[in-house]
Design a protein around this motif. Structure first.
Motif, short mmCIF file in Angstrom:
data_model
loop_
_atom_site.label_atom_id
_atom_site.label_comp_id
_atom_site.label_asym_id
_atom_site.label_seq_id
_atom_site.Cartn_x
_atom_site.Cartn_y
_atom_site.Cartn_z
N ILE A 159 0.63 -1.20 -0.04
CA ILE A 159 -0.19 0.06 -0.12
C ILE A 159 0.89 1.08 0.16
O ILE A 159 1.81 1.44 0.94
CB ILE A 159 -0.79 0.08 1.22
CG1 ILE A 159 -1.72 -1.16 1.17
CG2 ILE A 159 -1.85 1.35 1.21
CD1 ILE A 159 -2.68 -1.35 2.46
N THR A 160 0.70 2.10 -0.94
CA THR A 160 1.23 3.56 -0.75
C THR A 160 0.37 4.27 0.11
O THR A 160 -0.87 4.25 -0.31
CB THR A 160 1.42 4.10 -2.23
OG1 THR A 160 0.27 4.25 -3.00
CG2 THR A 160 2.26 3.15 -3.20
N HIS A 161 0.96 5.43 0.70
CA HIS A 161 0.20 6.19 1.53
C HIS A 161 0.54 7.66 1.05
O HIS A 161 1.69 7.88 1.20
CB HIS A 161 0.53 6.00 3.23
CG HIS A 161 0.25 4.55 3.55
ND1 HIS A 161 -0.80 4.09 4.07
CD2 HIS A 161 1.30 3.51 3.36
CE1 HIS A 161 -0.47 2.81 4.48
NE2 HIS A 161 0.58 2.45 3.92
N GLU A 162 -0.47 8.15 0.57
CA GLU A 162 -0.37 9.59 0.12
C GLU A 162 -1.38 10.67 0.75
O GLU A 162 -2.33 10.31 1.19
CB GLU A 162 -0.66 9.65 -1.41
CG GLU A 162 0.26 8.62 -2.13
CD GLU A 162 0.16 8.62 -3.43
OE1 GLU A 162 0.67 9.07 -4.41
OE2 GLU A 162 -1.05 8.14 -3.81
N TYR A 163 -0.92 11.90 0.82
CA TYR A 163 -1.95 12.90 1.42
C TYR A 163 -2.03 14.09 0.34
O TYR A 163 -1.00 14.34 -0.38
CB TYR A 163 -1.54 13.43 2.97
CG TYR A 163 -0.07 14.11 3.07
CD1 TYR A 163 0.03 15.41 2.77
CD2 TYR A 163 1.03 13.22 3.16
CE1 TYR A 163 1.16 16.00 3.04
CE2 TYR A 163 2.24 13.81 3.10
CZ TYR A 163 2.28 15.17 2.92
OH TYR A 163 3.60 15.93 3.03
N LEU A 164 -3.17 14.70 0.52
CA LEU A 164 -3.43 15.98 -0.23
C LEU A 164 -3.77 17.12 0.87
O LEU A 164 -4.93 16.83 1.48
CB LEU A 164 -4.54 15.80 -1.28
CG LEU A 164 -4.85 16.95 -2.09
CD1 LEU A 164 -3.66 17.17 -2.94
CD2 LEU A 164 -5.98 16.66 -3.05
N LYS A 171 -1.22 15.39 12.18
CA LYS A 171 -1.81 14.44 12.41
C LYS A 171 -1.36 12.87 11.38
O LYS A 171 -1.27 11.84 11.89
CB LYS A 171 -3.36 14.28 12.48
CG LYS A 171 -3.92 15.16 13.57
CD LYS A 171 -5.61 15.20 13.57
CE LYS A 171 -5.80 16.03 14.72
NZ LYS A 171 -7.31 16.21 14.76
N VAL A 172 -1.18 13.49 10.07
CA VAL A 172 -0.73 12.50 9.08
C VAL A 172 0.68 12.05 9.52
O VAL A 172 0.89 10.82 9.49
CB VAL A 172 -0.95 13.14 7.69
CG1 VAL A 172 -0.17 12.12 6.79
CG2 VAL A 172 -2.12 13.59 7.35
N PHE A 173 1.65 12.90 9.77
CA PHE A 173 2.93 12.68 10.50
C PHE A 173 3.03 11.83 11.55
O PHE A 173 3.54 10.81 11.81
CB PHE A 173 3.56 13.82 10.47
CG PHE A 173 3.80 14.59 9.22
CD1 PHE A 173 3.84 14.05 7.93
CD2 PHE A 173 3.79 16.11 9.48
CE1 PHE A 173 3.80 14.71 6.70
CE2 PHE A 173 3.89 16.81 8.20
CZ PHE A 173 4.07 16.28 6.64
N GLU A 174 1.82 11.93 12.25
CA GLU A 174 1.71 11.35 13.69
C GLU A 174 1.53 9.81 13.47
O GLU A 174 1.98 8.93 13.86
CB GLU A 174 0.69 11.91 14.54
CG GLU A 174 0.53 11.14 16.03
CD GLU A 174 -0.32 11.86 16.83
OE1 GLU A 174 -1.04 11.08 17.52
OE2 GLU A 174 -1.00 12.90 16.55
#
Length: 370
Positions: free
Chosen positions: A218-223, A354-357
């Motif tokens: 799974i790749t994890h990406e954020y926008l 929160k994403v980095f956490e």
């Protein structure tokens, strides 16, 4: 590489597995099955969703129960009706070429009278949500006096859904001469309490590394976007992935309902599953999603427990999960059985931390969505 035969599984079950296209055991199966077949210890397995946990505890249980006895000898507790249904269906398929072991699933949201009637038949294994099992125990419909094998599947989720007291009562009802097999993606304090109170001190503990499970695929990406722009960004993402299938997660039932209406207004092939829906409506939506008649499913965390749909390309977190463990279960809907998947978070500038956490705690790399 081990085979199911070298792990100790009998030929009838192996033939059933082969017909399902299952030939090589996963890591959790390889490490759990020989231990569970020994009958002399409890077991704690920490493994993510999608790593083959059902077969890891289901095959030994099917092999160990006495099919000639009409007593309930095996109990599997799971957090949701969907997962109960999925487990029971899988066990049924495993036994196509074996001595018939009767498995019954019982869960809330369905008429208890129908379930009570089915339990009048000889049943060797019960798959249950804790709440409905308590209801049936109170009505004295089920006896756990002869249960020898107990599997707790997604134990952390049962705790997070408020089933702690029910789980303790159920385990208290079962005699001393039983084996408890606990499977969980995470190990919060409540899990350690269960282990300390109910499992033998020498219980074997196995942790399947993340790289051996679903997460490596799974790749994890954020926008990053404004809250008011989330729907627009989601539509842009879906347009780019229009030939693919996926799930979209919201925190609340209301948010899931509103988002689904917006997506339907854009003529997208989408429906919703949330906690206020009746069982018949939930089953109808799930049948359509599994059969490919709809491409997108909007869901809340609780409603989505136990959903196992093949070939999902992505998961979108329209709203961040309320608990860290929920991210594991959300993202685990994709990238199953060796396939590739994508987990995409739509977040505001304030939510970026929160994403980095999440990434630090769950040990994955989060990168900006291009």
């Amino acid at each position: 590489m081990s085979t199911f035969s070298t792990l100790g599984i009998n030929n009838g079950l192996i033939k059933g597995l082969s017909e399902l296209g299952i030939f090589e055991p996963t890591e959790i199966q390889e490490r759990a099955i020989p231990e569970l077949l020994k009958l002399d210890n409890d077991f704690v397995g920490q493994a993510q969703t999608g790593t083959g946990k059902t077969a890891a505890f289901g095959l030994p249980m099917l092999q160990l129960v006495n099919s000639n006895s009409d007593k309930v000898q095996g109990l599997i507790l799971a957090p949701t009706r969907e997962l109960c249904q999925q487990i029971a269906k899988q066990l049924f398929k495993f036994t196509k070429y074996s001595d018939k072991v009767f498995v019954e699933s019982v869960y809330g949201g369905a008429p208890i009278g129908d379930q009570m009637k089915r339990l009048e038949r000889p049943t060797q294994i019960i798959v249950a949500t804790p709440g409905r099992l308590i209801d049936l125990l109170n009505k004295k419909v089920i006896s756990l006096a002869h249960v020898r094998f107990v599997a707790l599947d997604e134990a952390d989720e049962m705790l997070s859904m408020g089933f702690k007291d029910d789980m303790f009562r159920i385990l208290d009802e079962i005699g001393e001469s039983r084996n408890i097999w606990l499977f969980s993606a995470t190990m919060p304090d409540g899990i350690h309490q269960i282990i300390k109170k109910f499992l033998k001190p020498e219980a074997l503990r196995v942790q399947v590394s993340r790289s051996a499970g679903v997460n490596e695929n799974i790749t994890h990406e954020y926008l990053i976007c404004k809250s008011s722009d989330k729907t627009h960004e989601l539509l842009h993402f879906l347009a780019y992935h229009q030939d693919q299938r996926g799930m979209i997660f919201c925190q609340t039932k209301k948010a899931a309902q509103v988002l689904t209406k917006k997506l339907k207004a854009k003529n997208l092939s989408v429906d919703v599953i949330e906690g206020d829906m009746g069982q018949r409506d939930r089953d109808k939506v799930m049948r359509m999603f599994k059969s490919g008649k709809i491409d997108l499913l909007v869901a809340t965390d609780i409603a989505a427990r136990g959903i196992d749909v093949k070939h999902l390309n992505f998961v979108v977190h329209y709203q961040l999960p309320q608990q860290i463990e929920y991210y594991t279960h959300r993202s685990g809907r994709t990238g199953r059985a060796g396939e590739k998947g994508s987990s995409v978070l739509l977040v505001t500038e304030k939510e970026k931390e929160k994403v980095f956490e999440l990434a630090k705690t769950l040990k994955f790399k989060a990168r900006p969505l291009n």
